[in-house]
Scaffold this active site. Structure first.
Site, PDB file in Angstrom:
ATOM      1  N   HIS A 129       0.851  -1.178   0.000  1.00  0.00           N
ATOM      2  CA  HIS A 129       0.000   0.000   0.000  1.00  0.00           C
ATOM      3  C   HIS A 129       0.891   1.233   0.000  1.00  0.00           C
ATOM      4  O   HIS A 129       2.069   1.183   0.376  1.00  0.00           O
ATOM      5  CB  HIS A 129      -0.882   0.030   1.250  1.00  0.00           C
ATOM      6  CG  HIS A 129      -2.020  -0.950   1.222  1.00  0.00           C
ATOM      7  ND1 HIS A 129      -3.015  -0.910   0.270  1.00  0.00           N
ATOM      8  CD2 HIS A 129      -2.336  -1.984   2.051  1.00  0.00           C
ATOM      9  CE1 HIS A 129      -3.900  -1.867   0.506  1.00  0.00           C
ATOM     10  NE2 HIS A 129      -3.511  -2.547   1.572  1.00  0.00           N
ATOM     11  N   CYS A 171      -0.225   2.712  -4.366  1.00  0.00           N
ATOM     12  CA  CYS A 171      -0.944   3.940  -4.657  1.00  0.00           C
ATOM     13  C   CYS A 171      -0.082   5.149  -4.323  1.00  0.00           C
ATOM     14  O   CYS A 171       0.833   5.084  -3.501  1.00  0.00           O
ATOM     15  CB  CYS A 171      -2.246   4.005  -3.862  1.00  0.00           C
ATOM     16  SG  CYS A 171      -3.574   2.992  -4.549  1.00  0.00           S
TER      17      CYS A 171
END
Length: 286
Positions: A129, A171
């Site tokens: 992430h 991301c």
């Protein structure tokens, strides 16, 4: 619009929880492949070392509840693809799963302290992430710059003048790319010279700054699938930046999100390449 080779019906993103808080196929032209040419061309990185180098893969799938991060289903497919691809290119592979921020820092520090004198390059694949400028360990986030700084020229002498390649699936924000419609009509190494400590890095991000990065929960991320496919198809034929342009094209044109979350279907993605390379880099033919 799913890619035809591996299909599934659910895509997700490598970011904070959707409502969480953000932290403060063409035919290639063959390239010259002789070892002597690579060693004498001042515009091309030398590849006539005993080893092409090492590849460190950090694959974070499960996260502590305190991070509010979901399990990254599909990332093991990315890791397996990366292992297969870079091993086939000749790299010595190290895989580390579910690393804390401290463990990630230790891995990077230890890798930078190794003797890379006999290596032509270094590769790191980060699967986790993220948000703009940061990447997550299992217990929280760390600035990406803090992880990569160990390999700068003033800290890792044995990689000075050699390509250091970072491929980052994470991301970089929470923006969604809705896409837009397009109409179509059918020198020898000069070790005595000083070079910038930031030179010879390449950062290949899965998405542009500020945007989500998509990962299919069964088939892996759009970026890693495209990267591995293009590397295996064009290595030894095309220069790295040409290959990465094909990765961009693959992700941009062949994928579109299909999500169970309202407002997250029909979204697009474009990778982002930041290069401080000073020469052309050709992977060896495999």
């Amino acid at each position: 619009m799913a890619d035809g080779d591996r299909q599934s019906d659910v895509d997700t993103v490598d970011a904070l929880s959707f409502f969480g808080t953000r932290p403060q196929e063409e035919k290639a032209v063959s390239a010259p492949s002789s070892r002597s040419a690579a060693g004498s061309d001042s515009y091309r990185y030398r590849m006539d070392y005993p080893s092409i180098g090492t590849c460190l893969i950090i694959n974070n799938k499960n996260f502590d509840k305190s991070t509010n991060m979901s399990t990254r289903n599909g990332t093991d497919v990315d890791a397996a693809d990366a292992v297969k691809t870079f091993a086939q290119l000749g790299y010595k592979i190290t895989v580390a799963n579910d690393q804390t921020t401290y463990q990630m820092m230790e891995l990077m520090s230890n890798a930078s302290k190794q003797d890379h004198s006999d290596s032509a390059s270094f590769v790191c694949v980060l699967l986790s992430h993220g948000d703009e400028g940061v990447i997550y360990g299992t217990d929280g986030f760390e600035k990406l710059d803090n992880l990569t700084r160990f390999f700068k020229g003033d800290r890792c002498q044995s990689l000075v003048g050699k390509p250091k390649l970072f491929f980052i699936q994470a991301c970089r924000g929470t923006d969604l790319d809705g896409g837009s419609l397009v109409e179509t009509d059918s020198v020898a190494m000069q070790t005595s010279e000083r070079i910038p400590v930031e030179a010879d890095f390449l950062y290949a991000y899965s998405t542009a700054p500020g945007y989500y990065s998509w990962r299919n929960i069964q088939n892996g991320s759009w970026f890693m699938r495209s990267l591995c496919e293009m590397l295996l198809q064009f290595s030894g034929q095309l220069e790295l930046m040409q290959i990465m342009t094909r990765v961009n094209r693959k992700v941009a044109l062949h994928f579109e999100s299909n999500s169970n979350t309202p407002g997250f279907t029909g979204k697009k993605q474009i990778p982002c390449i930041v290069s401080m390379l000073t020469k052309d880099f050709y992977f060896p033919q495999h």
